[in-house]
Design a protein around this motif. Structure first.
Motif, PDB file in Angstrom:
ATOM      1  N   UNK A   8      -5.610 -16.126  -2.975  1.00 33.03           N
ATOM      2  CA  UNK A   8      -5.911 -15.071  -3.754  1.00 33.03           C
ATOM      3  C   UNK A   8      -6.711 -16.069  -5.145  1.00 33.03           C
ATOM      4  N   UNK A  21      -6.128   1.363   0.512  1.00 34.77           N
ATOM      5  CA  UNK A  21      -5.911   1.213   2.619  1.00 34.77           C
ATOM      6  C   UNK A  21      -5.757  -0.040   2.330  1.00 34.77           C
ATOM      7  N   UNK A  22      -4.678  -0.723   1.759  1.00 35.55           N
ATOM      8  CA  UNK A  22      -4.001  -1.690   1.807  1.00 35.55           C
ATOM      9  C   UNK A  22      -5.090  -2.691   2.244  1.00 35.55           C
ATOM     10  N   UNK A  61       1.545   4.527  -3.105  1.00 39.67           N
ATOM     11  CA  UNK A  61       1.641   5.452  -2.562  1.00 39.67           C
ATOM     12  C   UNK A  61       2.789   6.066  -3.440  1.00 39.67           C
ATOM     13  N   UNK A  97      -9.993 -10.965  -9.669  1.00 36.23           N
ATOM     14  CA  UNK A  97      -9.070 -11.561  -9.205  1.00 36.23           C
ATOM     15  C   UNK A  97      -9.181 -10.722  -8.531  1.00 36.23           C
ATOM     16  N   UNK A 138       1.067  -1.392  -0.049  1.00 38.39           N
ATOM     17  CA  UNK A 138      -0.277   0.158  -0.104  1.00 38.39           C
ATOM     18  C   UNK A 138       0.983   1.683  -0.297  1.00 38.39           C
ATOM     19  N   UNK A 192      -7.519  -1.590  -3.882  1.00 40.02           N
ATOM     20  CA  UNK A 192      -6.380  -2.977  -2.047  1.00 40.02           C
ATOM     21  C   UNK A 192      -6.874  -1.142  -1.640  1.00 40.02           C
ATOM     22  N   UNK A 249     -11.311  12.720  -6.311  1.00 42.36           N
ATOM     23  CA  UNK A 249     -10.464  12.161  -4.855  1.00 42.36           C
ATOM     24  C   UNK A 249     -11.209  11.953  -4.451  1.00 42.36           C
ATOM     25  N   UNK A 259      -6.136  -3.268   5.003  1.00 42.60           N
ATOM     26  CA  UNK A 259      -6.007  -3.069   6.313  1.00 42.60           C
ATOM     27  C   UNK A 259      -7.069  -2.757   7.555  1.00 42.60           C
ATOM     28  N   UNK A 318      -6.647   6.473  -1.878  1.00 44.54           N
ATOM     29  CA  UNK A 318      -5.391   5.564  -1.752  1.00 44.54           C
ATOM     30  C   UNK A 318      -5.302   4.433  -1.650  1.00 44.54           C
ATOM     31  N   UNK A 319      -4.428   3.273  -2.584  1.00 45.44           N
ATOM     32  CA  UNK A 319      -4.704   1.941  -2.614  1.00 45.44           C
ATOM     33  C   UNK A 319      -5.409   1.793  -3.955  1.00 45.44           C
ATOM     34  N   UNK A 320      -6.083   2.537  -4.643  1.00 49.72           N
ATOM     35  CA  UNK A 320      -6.977   2.186  -6.054  1.00 49.72           C
ATOM     36  C   UNK A 320      -6.007   1.526  -6.925  1.00 49.72           C
ATOM     37  N   UNK A 321      -6.362   0.720  -7.684  1.00 47.83           N
ATOM     38  CA  UNK A 321      -5.166   0.221  -8.777  1.00 47.83           C
ATOM     39  C   UNK A 321      -6.243  -0.108 -10.325  1.00 47.83           C
ATOM     40  N   UNK A 322      -7.622  -0.261  -9.874  1.00 49.53           N
ATOM     41  CA  UNK A 322      -7.816  -0.907 -11.792  1.00 49.53           C
ATOM     42  C   UNK A 322      -8.747   0.595 -11.896  1.00 49.53           C
ATOM     43  N   UNK A 323      -8.566   2.030 -11.236  1.00 49.28           N
ATOM     44  CA  UNK A 323      -8.962   3.151 -11.840  1.00 49.28           C
ATOM     45  C   UNK A 323      -9.079   3.535 -13.569  1.00 49.28           C
ATOM     46  N   UNK A 324      -8.232   2.992 -14.052  1.00 48.67           N
ATOM     47  CA  UNK A 324      -7.353   2.842 -15.049  1.00 48.67           C
ATOM     48  C   UNK A 324      -8.258   2.660 -15.959  1.00 48.67           C
ATOM     49  N   UNK A 325      -8.585   0.841 -15.221  1.00 50.98           N
ATOM     50  CA  UNK A 325      -8.485   0.326 -16.827  1.00 50.98           C
ATOM     51  C   UNK A 325     -10.118  -0.022 -16.187  1.00 50.98           C
TER      52      UNK A 325
END
Lengths: 739, 231
Positions: free
Chosen positions: B111, B54-55, A249, B142, A245, B52, B33, B57, B9-16
């Motif tokens: 996973x 905030x990871x 960032x 996924x 994470x 993910x 944002x 967490x 923070x931690x989003x990772x498929x926003x571009x997809x």
């Protein structure tokens, strides 16, 4: 210095991994007794991991340039030009020792470190790969290590958001106490937006970015520079903990900042943390560095200068910033919730000065710490000669259909789906060839370009003949890229060997590098980045020499590529390249005959290039779309993999009379590709191959639901797949104890 | 069409997902944002992307569900505006109580990233009208925590009111324990809110919009949204 500082004794020096002559050299350099912080700094900089003191001499012989190479070895990652203003940054790095001690965290931090290396260059990671070697499946720790390492690689890459698109997994008893975890990352940058580590300008602020510094990982690099013993588990506290994470960032913040024309230099804090990154930035820029440790963001209270300088806390960066851009830069990092602190500045003194609580705790010459570290020409002896095995002298213990079924269900040749399904290999939406092909293909944004990516090495060849093995590792990577239609451009090498102080191990290293260098030259496939991992030994036994090669190639038009799956009944299969039935060091000889011996197949680099260029031409012209590299397990395994992927059987033609059938089917001659296409295309290809003097042999025809070897019981594709797919899941579920 | 994709923070498929929306509608969505208080004026569709946040967490989606922008998302949903949550977005919608239930760890405890068939349970919603009722689509999953569950009353209500969007199935549309990739109750892969303006789903249609990269079965969802909003 503080009153509580420990006295520098010879025992303390030895505990820091410094040899007496190295310490003597250090004393001469500074002309006085060092402080404890200085001893820590020099031990970090002069250990094998950071200084490459045993390997540097030999690495100098590798070819590192080509017109398309933008940055060769020596930076955070290598960079190549792929046209249209686009560049690819990539590197592979090992995290072997930590992954054996704590497999999940060892693997995560390995992935994290290599991703950081790539985005430090200004490249957004677009793919990750890995090469894993575990001990024998019946070793009591193997299952635990596989489980932890795979979960760790997935845990980090999946969360960070990079597709893990390829790699390799192998097992051998020689990795029982010392597994290999080699992680590769590939990123996309603009040729005019690449960032380097060399500091420039005097008095510029040095900024600390990312996560806070804790006491984790102190002396990790020193651990990576020593052999393991029975008490290695006690080293668990030196393994760092990964936070994907925080890294995500850090990625976004760094790339955002790099758009603002603020960054003079940037360096990842990897091995030996703050020490190594600060010294490298200064030394590369011919500048001094002064650090004020009171400004370092710390996770714990009361950390000493020594601890801060040697911490390997993850997800941290060091940057030299344009002074006038400080506020703008800080705002970006605050937005992403990351630490941002000015911890020092560049000087013109060529000294590395560290201050803490108003005291100077280190004042050392920066060049001598960095690029003028000790250099050794270790004694090395050539490997003992292994005889060539006459295939006619090896009796087939079982019929060939049975041998094929068995080989497909061995730990090394079985499907690794259980592994790669735990990796997000589809994120970013550009994975044209997912794991399971010869090389992964990742499209560049919306195309039409793509990159072909692979990791390769055949350690048993390297042990039997280091020069041939070194050549073969490079040739295999080149061939896998070619087999999908890519033009191979450059490699990263991850050189995993035993204790270099042993002349036979050093001989393996020198031999493999010779072979790698020859292949790189012959195939126009330079080395642009890499990593050396030595001392991979436990209780005196070294690993198999394992120089992993990570290759990158380019597809101008990603729609013109080949895959391994047979497409339709009636298609004809043929092999490009000569088959002599080379059985020495084959998987067949090892896993079916129980003999791990003989000279490995020789690699003729001119033939390799000629055959590969021919096959690539067929793919790029769109005439052939089914191609499979022929490697471990030989022709029969290659054909069976094509059959299983396409769910179509194959009937072999009559086998040649001049080679024993099992040697023809399972021998591992190099520079070969199995292709399939309609009969008319194959006929035309045969004529072109003949005209070009390239060996061509028709193998058989696709159709039915079984692999038919003349004179043998048909092997049903569904049954072969059953064994192939299920070995690893069954093993991991504990259903196989002693394969 | 006005779509907004929220980045945590931690989003990772926003571009997809932004790419899939642009592909279907011709218009790039606004990227919002998480710390912002407001959605762009006139937003029709809000997307909470995969990743993910905030990871992961504390608990998947738990922290993101409490971020600044979520009040605006709640208000948008209450007004009948469309909300799509994919993967981590689904987890966030559950944590924000815009959808019932919770997503637990996959029953196999690992996973999983693989291709997966889904059965489209209804084709009369803003999200699925370009599919046919009962159509089987081939997309991908996924995730490590996609095992949806809820108490018996909630499950009965969702089933009774026809709020199941997709179920995991085989290539022929047969739903069975073997095709249930993560242990979800009744093989549920996605659910609607009561008014069917909020959809949460674990699979990733946004990664299956291109024949060269696995197939185009995910396009229907984005084309449904694009044509509905263009109208």
């Amino acid at each position: 210095m503080t009153a509580t500082a420990p006295k520098i004794t010879l025992e303390l020096v030895a505990e820091h991994g410094l040899k007496p002559d190295e310490y003597a050299r250090f004393l001469e350099l500074i002309g006085r007794e060092p402080t404890i912080t200085e001893l820590g700094i020099v031990s970090a900089m002069w250990n094998e991991h950071c200084s490459y003191k045993s390997s540097r001499l030999h690495l100098k012989g590798l070819p590192t340039s080509a017109p398309w190479v933008i940055q060769g070895p020596g930076e955070n990652a290598g960079v190549i030009d792929i046209g249209d203003g686009d560049a690819i940054a990539f590197k592979m790095e090992s995290h072997n020792h930590p992954s054996y001690i704590e497999p999940y965290q060892g693997a995560t931090t390995g992935v994290g470190g290599i991703l950081r290396d790539v985005f430090t260059m200004g490249a957004r990671p677009i793919a990750a790969l890995n090469a894993l070697r575990f001990g024998s499946p019946d070793h009591p720790k193997t299952r635990h290590l596989v489980s932890g390492v795979v979960a760790g690689i997935g845990g980090y890459g999946n969360s960070f958001g990079v597709p893990t698109v390829g790699g390799s997994v192998g097992f051998h008893t020689r990795y029982d106490g010392n597994i290999l975890v080699n992680a590769m990352a590939v990123g996309l940058a603009k040729t005019d937006g690449i960032f380097y580590a060399a500091a420039a300008g005097v008095g510029n602020p040095i900024v600390y970015l990312g996560s806070k510094t804790g006491r984790d990982g102190i002396h990790g690099a020193t651990m990576a520079s020593a052999e393991f013993d029975a008490n290695s588990d006690e080293k668990r506290p030196t393994v760092q903990v990964g936070d994907p994470f925080a890294e995500k960032l850090l990625l976004e913040a760094c790339l955002e900042l790099m758009q603002t024309d603020s960054v003079i230099a940037i360096q990842d804090m990897g091995a030996a943390g703050l020490t190594c990154s600060a010294v490298e930035m200064g030394a590369k820029g011919n500048l001094g560095v002064e650090l004020i440790l009171d400004n370092v963001p710390c996770r714990e209270e009361g950390m000493s200068a020594y601890e801060m300088m040697l911490s390997e806390s993850q997800e941290r960066m060091l940057m030299v910033l344009k002074p006038e851009k400080r506020e703008e830069a800080e705002a970006i990092f605050r937005k992403w919730g990351l630490d941002f602190a000015v911890v020092g500045y560049t000087t013109d003194t060529l000294r590395f000065v560290v201050k803490h609580h108003g005291e100077t705790v280190a004042d050392l010459p920066i060049k001598e710490l960095g690029d003028e570290a000790p250099l050794y020409d270790r004694p090395h002896i050539a490997n003992t000669f292994q005889p060539t095995i006459d295939p006619a002298s090896v009796a087939a213990p079982v019929d060939n259909a049975t041998a094929l079924a068995r080989l497909l269900a061995t730990p090394d040749l079985c499907s690794k789906r259980w592994v790669w399904e735990q990796y997000d290999h589809l994120i970013l939406g550009n994975t044209v060839q997912k794991p399971g092909g010869d090389a992964a293909i990742v499209r560049i944004e919306d195309g039409p370009k793509g990159v072909a990516l692979t990791t390769d090495v055949t350690p048993r060849y390297c042990e039997a003949d280091p020069v041939q093995g070194g050549r073969q590792a490079v040739a295999e990577a080149w061939r896998n890229i070619t087999a999908v239609g890519g033009l191979p451009l450059a490699i990263t090498d991850n050189l995993n060997f035993g204790n270099p102080e042993k002349p036979d191990v050093m001989g393996q290293f020198v031999g493999c590098l010779k072979g790698i260098g020859e292949a790189c030259v012959a195939l126009d496939f330079p080395v642009v980045s890499g990593n050396v991992s030595l001392y991979n030994e436990t209780q005196g036994r070294s690993i198999l020499p394992t120089p992993t090669i990570g290759g990158v190639g380019l597809l101008d038009d990603v729609t013109l590529h080949a895959t391994v799956a047979l497409r339709q009944a009636g298609d004809v299969l043929a092999v490009i390249g000569d088959t002599t039935g080379w059985i020495g060091q084959s998987v067949y000889l090892r896993d079916i005959c129980g003999r791990e011996e003989g000279a490995p197949p020789p690699v003729d680099l001119a033939v390799e290039r000629r055959n590969g260029d021919f096959v690539r031409g067929l793919i790029r012209s769109g005439r052939v779309t089914t191609v499979h590299d022929c490697s471990d397990g030989g022709l029969a395994v290659a054909v069976a993999e094509m059959a299983m992927a396409g769910d179509i059987g194959v009937s072999f033609d009559t086998l040649p009379a001049d080679i024993p059938a099992h040697a023809f089917l399972f021998g591992e001659d190099q520079a070969r590709y199995v292709i399939a296409a309609d009969a008319a295309t194959i006929e035309a290809v045969a004529a072109e191959a003949r005209a070009a003097g390239i060996p061509f042999r028709k193998l058989g025809v696709a159709g039915g639901d079984a692999i038919n070897i003349p004179g043998e019981t048909p092997a049903r594709v569904a049954d072969l797949r059953d064994g192939h797919d299920n070995w690893l899941p069954n093993y991991m579920a504990g259903e196989i104890d002693h394969p | 069409m006005k779509a907004a994709v929220v980045t945590f923070p931690g989003s990772n498929r926003e571009r997809d997902i932004a790419r899939a929306l642009k592909h279907a509608s011709g218009v790039a969505p606004a990227m919002v944002w998480h710390a912002d208080a407001d959605l762009p004026a006139g937003t029709d569709l809000v997307v909470l992307p995969g990743g993910f946040s905030y990871g992961d967490y504390l608990r998947c989606g738990a922290i993101a569900a409490r971020s600044n922008i979520m009040a605006a998302v709640q208000a948008h949903a209450a007004r009948g505006g469309l909300v799509l949550g994919v993967c981590n977005g689904f987890q966030i919608l559950c944590e924000a109580q815009l959808l019932p239930g919770v997503l637990m760890r996959n029953d196999r405890l690992r996973f999983m990233c693989k291709r997966q068939h889904l059965r489209v349970e209804r084709a009369d919603t803003a999200f699925t009208h370009r599919y046919a009722q009962g159509q089987v689509i081939d997309v991908c999953i996924a995730h490590g925590e996609g095992n949806w569950t809820a108490d018996a009353d909630a499950v009965a209500r969702i089933e009774g009111e026809g709020l199941v969007a997709f179920r995991y199935c085989d290539a022929n549309g047969v739903v069975s324990p073997e095709t249930n990739c993560n242990g979800s109750v009744n093989s549920i892969a996605g659910i609607y809110s009561e008014k069917r303006n909020v959809l949460g789903m674990m699979p990733h249609p946004e990664n299956l919009i291109d024949a060269l990269v696995g197939g185009t079965d995910g396009r229907g969802l984005f084309e449904s949204l694009a044509t509905r909003m263009a109208a």
